[in-house]
Design a protein around this motif. Structure first.
Motif, short mmCIF file in Angstrom:
data_model
loop_
_atom_site.label_atom_id
_atom_site.label_comp_id
_atom_site.label_asym_id
_atom_site.label_seq_id
_atom_site.Cartn_x
_atom_site.Cartn_y
_atom_site.Cartn_z
N GLU A 1 56.87 28.12 16.26
CA GLU A 1 57.11 26.83 15.61
C GLU A 1 56.15 26.58 14.46
O GLU A 1 56.18 25.50 13.85
CB GLU A 1 57.02 25.71 16.64
N ASP A 2 55.27 27.53 14.13
CA ASP A 2 54.38 27.38 12.98
C ASP A 2 55.22 27.29 11.70
O ASP A 2 56.29 27.90 11.59
CB ASP A 2 53.44 28.58 12.86
N ILE A 3 54.70 26.52 10.74
CA ILE A 3 55.40 26.37 9.47
C ILE A 3 54.41 26.52 8.31
O ILE A 3 53.20 26.47 8.50
CB ILE A 3 56.12 25.00 9.35
N VAL B 1 53.73 24.75 4.54
CA VAL B 1 54.07 23.61 3.69
C VAL B 1 53.59 23.93 2.27
O VAL B 1 52.46 24.39 2.08
CB VAL B 1 53.39 22.32 4.19
N TYR C 1 49.33 21.00 14.17
CA TYR C 1 50.42 20.04 14.03
C TYR C 1 49.92 18.62 14.21
O TYR C 1 50.26 17.73 13.44
CB TYR C 1 51.53 20.37 15.04
#
Length: 86
Positions: free
Chosen positions: A36-38, A40, A6
């Motif tokens: 909370e990993d995303i 993109v 992040y």
């Protein structure tokens, strides 16, 4: 699929946005809390994914595409067979 933290993502946001769009490869952004990993991805890739999912979920449309594909395949096999006879 590449991954970055992040903190690194935040520092180099513009660069990562360009990379994701140019490479058409999603990017995983990790955080200390794994929940909370995303991921993109570029908007064009996202739009394509959503359209594909809609087609797969629509049984009528999916079957229509599948039947069309089968017709094309059978015509290709027929034309290939005809060429082999010559």
């Amino acid at each position: 699929m590449e991954a970055t933290t992040y903190s690194n993502f935040r520092k180099s946001l513009k660069s990562f946005m360009k990379q994701v769009n140019e490479d058409s490869e999603p990017l995983i952004v990790t955080n200390k809390n794994k929940e909370e990993d995303i991921v993109v991805m570029g908007k064009d890739d996202y739009d394509s994914l959503v359209e594909t999912m809609r087609i797969i979920e629509n049984k009528y449309l999916y079957n229509k595409i599948r039947r069309g594909r089968e017709q094309l395949d059978s015509k290709s096999n027929y034309h290939s067979w005809q060429s082999d006879k010559r």
